[in-house]
Design a protein around this motif. Structure first.
Motif, PDB file in Angstrom:
ATOM      1  N   SER A   1     -14.712 -11.278  -7.243  1.00 17.80           N
ATOM      2  CA  SER A   1     -13.384 -10.700  -7.034  1.00 17.80           C
ATOM      3  C   SER A   1     -13.485  -9.250  -6.573  1.00 17.80           C
ATOM      4  O   SER A   1     -12.755  -8.814  -5.668  1.00 17.80           O
ATOM      5  CB  SER A   1     -12.580 -10.792  -8.341  1.00 17.80           C
ATOM      6  OG  SER A   1     -11.320 -10.199  -8.196  1.00 17.80           O
ATOM      7  N   ILE A   2     -14.406  -8.489  -7.184  1.00 15.53           N
ATOM      8  CA  ILE A   2     -14.604  -7.075  -6.814  1.00 15.53           C
ATOM      9  C   ILE A   2     -15.101  -6.955  -5.374  1.00 15.53           C
ATOM     10  O   ILE A   2     -14.636  -6.098  -4.607  1.00 15.53           O
ATOM     11  CB  ILE A   2     -15.601  -6.403  -7.790  1.00 15.53           C
ATOM     12  CG1 ILE A   2     -14.983  -6.265  -9.183  1.00 15.53           C
ATOM     13  CG2 ILE A   2     -16.035  -5.028  -7.265  1.00 15.53           C
ATOM     14  CD1 ILE A   2     -13.779  -5.366  -9.260  1.00 15.53           C
ATOM     15  N   ASP A   3     -16.051  -7.812  -4.994  1.00 14.55           N
ATOM     16  CA  ASP A   3     -16.577  -7.773  -3.619  1.00 14.55           C
ATOM     17  C   ASP A   3     -15.462  -8.019  -2.598  1.00 14.55           C
ATOM     18  O   ASP A   3     -15.408  -7.367  -1.547  1.00 14.55           O
ATOM     19  CB  ASP A   3     -17.689  -8.824  -3.451  1.00 14.55           C
ATOM     20  CG  ASP A   3     -19.003  -8.380  -4.068  1.00 14.55           C
ATOM     21  OD1 ASP A   3     -19.188  -7.155  -4.219  1.00 14.55           O
ATOM     22  OD2 ASP A   3     -19.838  -9.239  -4.398  1.00 14.55           O
ATOM     23  N   LYS A   4     -14.568  -8.956  -2.914  1.00 12.37           N
ATOM     24  CA  LYS A   4     -13.448  -9.245  -2.006  1.00 12.37           C
ATOM     25  C   LYS A   4     -12.519  -8.046  -1.886  1.00 12.37           C
ATOM     26  O   LYS A   4     -12.031  -7.728  -0.793  1.00 12.37           O
ATOM     27  CB  LYS A   4     -12.674 -10.466  -2.504  1.00 12.37           C
ATOM     28  CG  LYS A   4     -13.410 -11.778  -2.310  1.00 12.37           C
ATOM     29  CD  LYS A   4     -12.599 -12.952  -2.861  1.00 12.37           C
ATOM     30  CE  LYS A   4     -13.350 -14.272  -2.671  1.00 12.37           C
ATOM     31  NZ  LYS A   4     -12.599 -15.406  -3.278  1.00 12.37           N
ATOM     32  N   ARG A   5     -12.273  -7.354  -3.016  1.00 15.99           N
ATOM     33  CA  ARG A   5     -11.399  -6.171  -2.998  1.00 15.99           C
ATOM     34  C   ARG A   5     -12.024  -5.050  -2.164  1.00 15.99           C
ATOM     35  O   ARG A   5     -11.332  -4.363  -1.406  1.00 15.99           O
ATOM     36  CB  ARG A   5     -11.148  -5.671  -4.427  1.00 15.99           C
ATOM     37  CG  ARG A   5     -10.301  -6.582  -5.305  1.00 15.99           C
ATOM     38  CD  ARG A   5      -8.854  -6.629  -4.874  1.00 15.99           C
ATOM     39  NE  ARG A   5      -8.168  -5.371  -4.981  1.00 15.99           N
ATOM     40  CZ  ARG A   5      -7.011  -5.206  -5.615  1.00 15.99           C
ATOM     41  NH1 ARG A   5      -6.442  -6.229  -6.227  1.00 15.99           N
ATOM     42  NH2 ARG A   5      -6.409  -4.037  -5.642  1.00 15.99           N
ATOM     43  N   ILE A   6     -13.335  -4.867  -2.309  1.00 20.80           N
ATOM     44  CA  ILE A   6     -14.023  -3.820  -1.555  1.00 20.80           C
ATOM     45  C   ILE A   6     -13.945  -4.100  -0.055  1.00 20.80           C
ATOM     46  O   ILE A   6     -13.707  -3.203   0.760  1.00 20.80           O
ATOM     47  CB  ILE A   6     -15.499  -3.689  -2.021  1.00 20.80           C
ATOM     48  CG1 ILE A   6     -15.547  -3.135  -3.459  1.00 20.80           C
ATOM     49  CG2 ILE A   6     -16.288  -2.776  -1.076  1.00 20.80           C
ATOM     50  CD1 ILE A   6     -16.934  -3.143  -4.074  1.00 20.80           C
ATOM     51  N   ASP A   7     -14.136  -5.381   0.310  1.00 21.40           N
ATOM     52  CA  ASP A   7     -14.094  -5.766   1.730  1.00 21.40           C
ATOM     53  C   ASP A   7     -12.724  -5.490   2.357  1.00 21.40           C
ATOM     54  O   ASP A   7     -12.629  -5.222   3.562  1.00 21.40           O
ATOM     55  CB  ASP A   7     -14.432  -7.251   1.881  1.00 21.40           C
ATOM     56  CG  ASP A   7     -15.896  -7.548   1.599  1.00 21.40           C
ATOM     57  OD1 ASP A   7     -16.702  -6.595   1.615  1.00 21.40           O
ATOM     58  OD2 ASP A   7     -16.229  -8.731   1.325  1.00 21.40           O
ATOM     59  N   LYS A   8     -11.676  -5.559   1.544  1.00 19.27           N
ATOM     60  CA  LYS A   8     -10.313  -5.389   2.060  1.00 19.27           C
ATOM     61  C   LYS A   8      -9.854  -3.925   2.073  1.00 19.27           C
ATOM     62  O   LYS A   8      -8.731  -3.632   2.473  1.00 19.27           O
ATOM     63  CB  LYS A   8      -9.332  -6.209   1.210  1.00 19.27           C
ATOM     64  CG  LYS A   8      -9.496  -7.712   1.376  1.00 19.27           C
ATOM     65  CD  LYS A   8      -8.520  -8.471   0.469  1.00 19.27           C
ATOM     66  CE  LYS A   8      -8.688  -9.974   0.633  1.00 19.27           C
ATOM     67  NZ  LYS A   8      -7.780 -10.730  -0.274  1.00 19.27           N
ATOM     68  N   LEU A   9     -10.730  -3.008   1.606  1.00 21.42           N
ATOM     69  CA  LEU A   9     -10.317  -1.605   1.500  1.00 21.42           C
ATOM     70  C   LEU A   9     -10.390  -0.826   2.813  1.00 21.42           C
ATOM     71  O   LEU A   9      -9.893   0.298   2.890  1.00 21.42           O
ATOM     72  CB  LEU A   9     -11.169  -0.885   0.442  1.00 21.42           C
ATOM     73  CG  LEU A   9     -10.674  -0.953  -1.003  1.00 21.42           C
ATOM     74  CD1 LEU A   9     -11.651  -0.231  -1.922  1.00 21.42           C
ATOM     75  CD2 LEU A   9      -9.283  -0.346  -1.150  1.00 21.42           C
ATOM     76  N   GLY A  10     -11.036  -1.401   3.830  1.00 18.46           N
ATOM     77  CA  GLY A  10     -11.224  -0.676   5.093  1.00 18.46           C
ATOM     78  C   GLY A  10      -9.928  -0.124   5.663  1.00 18.46           C
ATOM     79  O   GLY A  10      -9.822   1.065   6.007  1.00 18.46           O
ATOM     80  N   LYS A  11      -8.899  -0.958   5.724  1.00 23.43           N
ATOM     81  CA  LYS A  11      -7.608  -0.560   6.279  1.00 23.43           C
ATOM     82  C   LYS A  11      -6.956   0.530   5.435  1.00 23.43           C
ATOM     83  O   LYS A  11      -6.405   1.513   5.964  1.00 23.43           O
ATOM     84  CB  LYS A  11      -6.693  -1.782   6.380  1.00 23.43           C
ATOM     85  CG  LYS A  11      -5.386  -1.519   7.112  1.00 23.43           C
ATOM     86  CD  LYS A  11      -4.574  -2.813   7.233  1.00 23.43           C
ATOM     87  CE  LYS A  11      -3.258  -2.552   7.958  1.00 23.43           C
ATOM     88  NZ  LYS A  11      -2.437  -3.802   8.056  1.00 23.43           N
ATOM     89  N   LYS A  12      -7.049   0.385   4.110  1.00 25.80           N
ATOM     90  CA  LYS A  12      -6.404   1.358   3.226  1.00 25.80           C
ATOM     91  C   LYS A  12      -7.076   2.722   3.329  1.00 25.80           C
ATOM     92  O   LYS A  12      -6.420   3.762   3.258  1.00 25.80           O
ATOM     93  CB  LYS A  12      -6.445   0.859   1.781  1.00 25.80           C
ATOM     94  CG  LYS A  12      -5.628   1.719   0.828  1.00 25.80           C
ATOM     95  CD  LYS A  12      -5.375   1.007  -0.482  1.00 25.80           C
ATOM     96  CE  LYS A  12      -4.359   1.760  -1.308  1.00 25.80           C
ATOM     97  NZ  LYS A  12      -3.977   1.056  -2.540  1.00 25.80           N
ATOM     98  N   LYS A  13      -8.402   2.724   3.473  1.00 24.31           N
ATOM     99  CA  LYS A  13      -9.121   3.997   3.579  1.00 24.31           C
ATOM    100  C   LYS A  13      -8.725   4.766   4.835  1.00 24.31           C
ATOM    101  O   LYS A  13      -8.789   5.996   4.870  1.00 24.31           O
ATOM    102  CB  LYS A  13     -10.636   3.753   3.547  1.00 24.31           C
ATOM    103  CG  LYS A  13     -11.166   3.433   2.153  1.00 24.31           C
ATOM    104  CD  LYS A  13     -12.684   3.493   2.075  1.00 24.31           C
ATOM    105  CE  LYS A  13     -13.342   2.391   2.835  1.00 24.31           C
ATOM    106  NZ  LYS A  13     -14.819   2.400   2.676  1.00 24.31           N
ATOM    107  N   LYS A  14      -8.304   4.039   5.883  1.00 18.07           N
ATOM    108  CA  LYS A  14      -7.853   4.699   7.110  1.00 18.07           C
ATOM    109  C   LYS A  14      -6.427   5.239   6.956  1.00 18.07           C
ATOM    110  O   LYS A  14      -6.122   6.342   7.396  1.00 18.07           O
ATOM    111  CB  LYS A  14      -7.905   3.709   8.280  1.00 18.07           C
ATOM    112  CG  LYS A  14      -9.317   3.354   8.723  1.00 18.07           C
ATOM    113  CD  LYS A  14      -9.290   2.342   9.857  1.00 18.07           C
ATOM    114  CE  LYS A  14     -10.705   1.960  10.281  1.00 18.07           C
ATOM    115  NZ  LYS A  14     -10.701   0.914  11.341  1.00 18.07           N
TER     116      LYS A  14
END
Length: 365
Positions: free
Chosen positions: A138-151
């Motif tokens: 679950s954590i790995d999936k959340r990390i993968d989805k953070l790219g857009k938010k970090k921008k």
């Protein structure tokens, strides 16, 4: 309503315990996956104070507070990868507030064990590892989805990534997750993650009936208790078979059977109390001639919030509450005598409710 989920390997006695706990008659069979959809039952929280209030008020109705238990189907090794309907079962665990982990501590050849032998520490670790692996995924999936938010929101995105990476390191190093390891400001985000490893846990050691007479020499129970002590996880010994017998007895017969084992209450009553405490739940009372009733609230709640548990209008139009502690009630045995002694208090919106408060809420809408 807050709820606890009953989990464990197949054939450890979960459904037998659940049936006794709720008298709901869930299918209890000697083969894996006898439970597929979770069984849900509402149980009364045992509280002697309710009866003591009733003896004074002589109400028409006595209503105990209630607590929800969910019997979740048995997990197996590989559940985090979908083995044995694992993904479905893990999703059910995410929905509960606390976990009651049933571990088999009895030897009985007629009841098969999914791994062939009884080893409570191994069985506990099997479930624990699956919960951790599911959280890591679950954590790995959340990390993968953070790219857009970090921008879009660099500061917030990087902060969330730092928390997720820390959780991943803790899970990978076999450290048990605890909110105290994080900043209080991060709690809302942590709760949003719905991680299984953050669930509060009570372990139920399912022992044989005869084992209750000599728990000090019950090898499996003591092995499990010793193993879990460093993690500050409480272990409650319960005999599912005895509880099944107790569930169908009248009160007098039940008391007699418990006395024969040197017990003052059933193991399941202890489980209810311990799981109630595990979630930080407390009880306040309303009392009068129509009814004496117990209400559940979270420790730390203010008077208006507790008033809202009874009815939303009580919270919206809260004025004050008239309050008497249960200890003072026992001393004076009536509201009028408590008033004369100056023990009956008027409390405002900032009053933090205490366990055992007897209250009358004043409101206007």
């Amino acid at each position: 309503m807050l709820q606890a989920g009953i989990i464990g390997l197949p054939n450890v006695g979960k459904s037998t315990l659940f049936n006794a706990l709720t008298k709901a008659g869930a299918l209890a069979a000697n083969y894996p996956f006898a439970t597929i959809e979770p069984n849900v039952g509402i149980v009364s929280v045992p509280d002697q104070r309710l009866q003591q209030l009733a003896e004074v008020y002589q109400p028409k109705k006595i209503i105990p507070t209630a607590y929800q238990f969910t019997d979740i189907a048995g997990l197996v090794k590989g559940a985090s990868k979908g083995e044995g309907l694992g993904n479905q079962f893990l999703s059910h665990i995410r929905e509960v507030d606390a976990v009651c982990h049933v571990v088999r501590c009895f030897d009985l050849k007629d009841v098969t064990h999914v791994d062939g032998t009884v080893d409570p520490v191994r069985d506990f670790e099997t479930i624990d590892v699956e919960l951790r692996l599911a959280d890591l995924e679950s954590i790995d999936k959340r990390i993968d989805k953070l790219g857009k938010k970090k921008k879009q929101s660099p500061k917030e995105g990087l902060h969330e990534e730092a928390i997720l990476l820390r959780i991943k390191d803790l899970l990978s190093s076999d450290t048990r997750l605890n909110y105290n390891l994080f900043e209080e400001d991060d709690y809302p985000f942590l709760k949003q993650l719905q991680l299984l490893s953050f669930k509060k846990m009570l372990v139920i050691a399912n022992v044989g009936e005869d084992d209750l007479l000599d728990l000090d020499n019950q090898q499996h129970f003591n092995q499990l208790k010793t193993y879990l002590k460093p993690f500050d996880i409480e272990v409650v010994p319960v005999s599912a078979q005895l509880e099944a017998e107790l569930a169908v007895l009248e009160d007098d017969e039940k008391k007699e059977l418990l006395n024969s084992y040197g017990l003052h209450q059933s193991g399941l009553e202890t489980v209810i109390e311990k799981s109630y405490q595990l979630l930080g739940l407390q009880t306040f009372f309303t009392a009068g001639e129509p009814e004496v009733r117990a209400w559940t609230f979270k420790k730390g709640m203010k008077a208006p919030q507790c008033a809202g548990i009874i009815h939303s209008d009580f919270e919206k139009g809260f004025i004050r509450c008239e309050t008497l502690s249960f200890d003072d009630f026992l001393t004076y045995q009536s509201i009028s005598r408590a008033k004369e002694a100056g023990k009956y208090r008027l409390e405002g919106k900032m009053y933090e409710m205490n366990d055992g408060d007897i209250v009358h809420f004043r409101f206007n809408v």
